[in-house]
Design a protein around this motif. Structure first.
Motif, PDB file in Angstrom:
ATOM      1  N   LEU A 350       0.785  -1.184  -0.055  1.00 13.51           N
ATOM      2  CA  LEU A 350      -0.107   0.151   0.049  1.00 13.51           C
ATOM      3  C   LEU A 350       0.849   1.171   0.013  1.00 13.51           C
ATOM      4  CD1 LEU A 350      -2.836  -0.883   2.473  1.00 13.51           C
ATOM      5  CD2 LEU A 350      -2.973  -0.826  -0.032  1.00 13.51           C
ATOM      6  N   SER A 351       2.052   1.285   0.653  1.00 22.22           N
ATOM      7  CA  SER A 351       3.041   2.501   0.570  1.00 22.22           C
ATOM      8  C   SER A 351       3.479   2.703  -0.835  1.00 22.22           C
ATOM      9  CB  SER A 351       4.010   1.973   1.571  1.00 22.22           C
ATOM     10  OG  SER A 351       4.696   0.924   1.396  1.00 22.22           O
ATOM     11  N   LEU A 352       3.701   1.567  -1.425  1.00 26.52           N
ATOM     12  CA  LEU A 352       4.066   1.669  -2.702  1.00 26.52           C
ATOM     13  C   LEU A 352       3.069   2.176  -3.872  1.00 26.52           C
ATOM     14  CD1 LEU A 352       6.261   1.111  -5.120  1.00 26.52           C
ATOM     15  CD2 LEU A 352       5.615  -0.912  -5.352  1.00 26.52           C
ATOM     16  N   VAL A 353       1.701   1.627  -3.469  1.00 30.04           N
ATOM     17  CA  VAL A 353       0.907   2.192  -4.248  1.00 30.04           C
ATOM     18  C   VAL A 353       0.311   3.899  -4.086  1.00 30.04           C
ATOM     19  CG1 VAL A 353      -1.769   2.174  -4.286  1.00 30.04           C
ATOM     20  CG2 VAL A 353      -0.413   0.260  -4.344  1.00 30.04           C
ATOM     21  N   ALA A 354       0.756   4.182  -2.911  1.00 30.79           N
ATOM     22  CA  ALA A 354       0.638   5.596  -2.299  1.00 30.79           C
ATOM     23  C   ALA A 354       1.722   6.429  -3.267  1.00 30.79           C
ATOM     24  CB  ALA A 354       0.547   5.780  -0.775  1.00 30.79           C
ATOM     25  N   ALA A 355       2.768   5.878  -3.040  1.00 32.00           N
ATOM     26  CA  ALA A 355       3.949   6.975  -3.504  1.00 32.00           C
ATOM     27  C   ALA A 355       3.632   6.783  -5.201  1.00 32.00           C
ATOM     28  CB  ALA A 355       5.181   6.172  -3.415  1.00 32.00           C
ATOM     29  N   ILE A 356       3.627   5.791  -5.871  1.00 31.06           N
ATOM     30  CA  ILE A 356       3.294   5.764  -7.248  1.00 31.06           C
ATOM     31  C   ILE A 356       2.190   6.654  -7.557  1.00 31.06           C
ATOM     32  CG2 ILE A 356       2.772   4.326  -9.340  1.00 31.06           C
ATOM     33  CD1 ILE A 356       5.590   3.839  -8.305  1.00 31.06           C
ATOM     34  N   THR A 357       1.116   6.650  -6.809  1.00 37.07           N
ATOM     35  CA  THR A 357      -0.192   7.277  -7.231  1.00 37.07           C
ATOM     36  C   THR A 357       0.144   8.916  -7.249  1.00 37.07           C
ATOM     37  OG1 THR A 357      -1.553   5.721  -6.367  1.00 37.07           O
ATOM     38  CG2 THR A 357      -2.646   8.115  -6.587  1.00 37.07           C
ATOM     39  N   VAL A 358       0.946   9.387  -6.250  1.00 34.09           N
ATOM     40  CA  VAL A 358       1.233  10.531  -6.101  1.00 34.09           C
ATOM     41  C   VAL A 358       2.233  11.034  -7.349  1.00 34.09           C
ATOM     42  CG1 VAL A 358       2.609  12.275  -4.719  1.00 34.09           C
ATOM     43  CG2 VAL A 358       0.805  10.906  -3.505  1.00 34.09           C
ATOM     44  N   SER A 359       3.351  10.140  -7.355  1.00 30.98           N
ATOM     45  CA  SER A 359       4.236  10.441  -8.404  1.00 30.98           C
ATOM     46  C   SER A 359       3.698  10.432  -9.867  1.00 30.98           C
ATOM     47  CB  SER A 359       5.482   9.756  -8.551  1.00 30.98           C
ATOM     48  OG  SER A 359       5.169   8.235  -8.613  1.00 30.98           O
ATOM     49  N   THR A 360       2.640   9.690 -10.014  1.00 27.43           N
ATOM     50  CA  THR A 360       2.110   9.510 -11.387  1.00 27.43           C
ATOM     51  C   THR A 360       1.121  10.862 -11.677  1.00 27.43           C
ATOM     52  OG1 THR A 360       1.870   7.270 -11.229  1.00 27.43           O
ATOM     53  CG2 THR A 360       0.511   8.275 -13.046  1.00 27.43           C
ATOM     54  N   GLY A 361       0.198  11.244 -10.684  1.00 29.80           N
ATOM     55  CA  GLY A 361      -0.381  12.448 -10.634  1.00 29.80           C
ATOM     56  C   GLY A 361       0.515  13.643 -10.978  1.00 29.80           C
ATOM     57  N   ALA A 362       1.440  13.886 -10.262  1.00 32.03           N
ATOM     58  CA  ALA A 362       2.266  14.822 -10.681  1.00 32.03           C
ATOM     59  C   ALA A 362       3.162  14.747 -11.749  1.00 32.03           C
ATOM     60  CB  ALA A 362       3.550  14.978  -9.251  1.00 32.03           C
ATOM     61  N   LEU A 363       3.515  13.535 -12.188  1.00 39.05           N
ATOM     62  CA  LEU A 363       4.397  13.543 -13.743  1.00 39.05           C
ATOM     63  C   LEU A 363       3.219  13.931 -14.588  1.00 39.05           C
ATOM     64  CD1 LEU A 363       7.033  12.593 -14.921  1.00 39.05           C
ATOM     65  CD2 LEU A 363       5.706  10.306 -15.188  1.00 39.05           C
ATOM     66  N   VAL A 364       1.965  13.432 -14.696  1.00 42.24           N
ATOM     67  CA  VAL A 364       1.152  13.873 -15.562  1.00 42.24           C
ATOM     68  C   VAL A 364       0.605  15.109 -15.625  1.00 42.24           C
ATOM     69  CG1 VAL A 364      -1.337  13.069 -16.631  1.00 42.24           C
ATOM     70  CG2 VAL A 364       0.145  11.446 -15.585  1.00 42.24           C
ATOM     71  N   ILE A 365       0.167  15.863 -14.530  1.00 40.40           N
ATOM     72  CA  ILE A 365      -0.151  17.149 -14.510  1.00 40.40           C
ATOM     73  C   ILE A 365       1.060  18.020 -14.832  1.00 40.40           C
ATOM     74  CG2 ILE A 365      -0.712  18.950 -12.964  1.00 40.40           C
ATOM     75  CD1 ILE A 365      -2.308  16.743 -11.517  1.00 40.40           C
ATOM     76  N   PHE A 366       2.310  17.860 -14.347  1.00 42.05           N
ATOM     77  CA  PHE A 366       3.148  19.007 -14.452  1.00 42.05           C
ATOM     78  C   PHE A 366       3.962  18.768 -15.969  1.00 42.05           C
ATOM     79  CE2 PHE A 366       2.779  19.159  -9.808  1.00 42.05           C
ATOM     80  CZ  PHE A 366       2.616  20.327  -9.705  1.00 42.05           C
ATOM     81  N   VAL A 367       4.242  17.333 -16.209  1.00 42.34           N
ATOM     82  CA  VAL A 367       5.238  17.138 -17.391  1.00 42.34           C
ATOM     83  C   VAL A 367       4.142  17.461 -18.510  1.00 42.34           C
ATOM     84  CG1 VAL A 367       6.154  15.487 -18.786  1.00 42.34           C
ATOM     85  CG2 VAL A 367       6.615  15.530 -16.483  1.00 42.34           C
TER      86      VAL A 367
END
Length: 451
Positions: A350-367
């Motif tokens: 679950l900690s990996l899911v949380a980290a990937i979710t946050v990083s994916t959202g940030a990557l999609v939005i900012f990149v």
């Protein structure tokens, strides 16, 4: 020169004797090698850990290798808490079809054949255990929380499967059902007393001594074991096992899939480099291969794809956060649901899911946001950047003449008459010709100021 017939005959006789001696020695060596092989054609392989795609592949290949080597016996040293149903059934099918007798031995002391391990032990031609080991707790972990009717179907299916294996091998059918329905678990001594296993052995020599002379029925017919004093060859794991062990870890497979997505996103942001796209495609393919070996929920996978799409849609067509938030939620839910099993060993952290979710959202939005902003920005260099800028007329002309732009002289075409010194707007560029229109007319004395 005349050759002595007696010496010739002597030479031929000596040569034939030497050749015969070599042949006899070779045959003797071959026979002794065959005798050694007949005593050393026992192979063993270890299954230590959860039952999964890598371990199933390793055991099935070991059975194939024992068959190719014409081995008289394959010993599986077993210590497992259980694992995936599909992998277990693949292993059981291979054991049942094996022309080489398979002896599964729960060892060393402290080892267990729990859950899926019970099925593997029961399916084997010979079931053995060391002291201080245990077997059982074979209730499918997928049962529970899925609905009472579905749970009953899963349990009954598993019970019938294990009962069939126990009946085939002449072992305790009643206990086979009990370990599935009631999660019964017993130690090695109890297992021998109840007829769940065939023998107890604390070391390899004890096992081989008890197996010597046993007659085993296999798919290829009856086999009489000759194991007393036989050497045993160990089948070690290879690079394929190590590779599958790594990529079929649910966390690694999940990371590979997301690295693939990140690589493609970065390639979209900076096209032409190819490095990010190449890494992304390779990671995505390896991750997809790993996932097809695992019990994947396609609903979870669909939610992940929809989540990424919704986040990208938020960047392209702003919806005041609705699509972006919905995408993050869909992505997180899909990640949690991705593994279609309740076995903790095959769940994504679950900690990996949380980290990937946050990083994916940030990557999609900012990149993606930066990429779209860059693509929509006004061009500031090259011929395209000249559109809309001003040029100065170098001469009077009706339709075609010359103008100056940033110190360069260009041919120009105008729909209206132009006077020298007029400030003209560049409407578009056609090769080496500027199409212009009047913006500001030069004063009467401007001719004297232009050179």
């Amino acid at each position: 020169m005349t050759r002595n017939p007696a010496r010739t005959i002597h030479w031929l006789a000596t040569s034939l004797a030497v050749l015969a001696l070599i042949a006899i020695i070779g045959e003797t060596h071959h026979a002794s090698a065959q005798g050694a092989n007949s005593r050393a054609n026992i192979m063993q392989v270890t299954l230590d850990g959860p039952v999964g795609p890598a371990s199933a592949d390793h055991i099935i290949r070991a059975i194939d290798q024992a068959t190719e080597n014409n081995s008289q016996l394959l010993i599986i040293r077993l210590n497992t808490p259980g694992g995936l149903d599909v992998a277990m059934r693949d292993m059981v099918s291979a054991i049942l079809a094996s022309p080489v007798p398979v002896a599964t031995w729960v060892t060393p002391s402290g080892a267990r054949a729990a859950s899926a391990g019970t099925y593997i032990l029961t399916a084997s031609h010979i079931a053995a255990m060391s002291g201080a080991t245990n077997v059982g707790s074979s209730t499918p972990v997928s049962a529970g929380g899925s609905g009472e009717d579905l749970d009953s179907k899963i349990i009954n299916d598993a019970a019938a499967y294990l009962e069939g294996l126990a009946e085939l091998r002449g072992r305790n059918v009643d206990w086979a059902r009990q370990t599935v329905t009631d999660a019964a678990n017993i130690n090695a001594t109890e297992a021998l007393q109840l007829g769940v296993i065939d023998l107890l052995a604390d070391d390899l020599q004890q096992l081989l001594a008890q197996l010597d002379g046993r007659q085993i029925e296999t798919e290829a017919g009856q086999v009489t074991l000759s194991t007393q004093g036989a050497a045993v060859e160990t089948i070690d794991t290879n690079w394929r096992y190590d590779f599958l062990s790594i990529i079929t870890n649910p966390n690694i497979a999940y990371i590979l899939m997301m690295v693939g997505v990140y690589g493609l996103i970065l390639e979209f942001y900076n096209p032409g480099g190819g490095i990010a796209g190449t890494i992304g495609i390779i990671s995505l393919l390896v991750g997809a291969y790993a996932l097809q070996l695992l019990p994947v929920s396609y609903a979870g996978l669909a939610l992940i794809v929809i989540g990424i799409a919704m986040m990208a849609f938020e960047v392209i067509t702003p919806t005041f956060g609705a699509a972006g938030v919905g995408g993050v939620i869909a992505f997180a839910l899909g990640s949690v649901m991705l593994m279609d099993t309740n076995d903790p060993a095959w769940q994504i952290s679950l900690s990996l899911v949380a980290a990937i979710t946050v990083s994916t959202g940030a990557l999609v939005i900012f990149v993606l946001g930066a990429a779209l902003k860059a693509r929509n920005a006004k061009v500031t260099t090259g011929v395209e950047a000249m559109t809309g800028e001003l040029a100065i007329a170098r001469e009077d002309f009706e339709t075609r003449g010359h103008v100056q732009h940033h110190g360069e002289i260009w041919q120009a075409v105008s729909r209206t008459p132009v006077r020298k010194g007029d400030r003209l707007q560049i409407d578009h560029v056609d090769g080496l010709t500027l199409h212009v229109s009047g913006v500001q007319t030069a004063p009467n004395d401007s001719h004297s100021n232009q050179h």
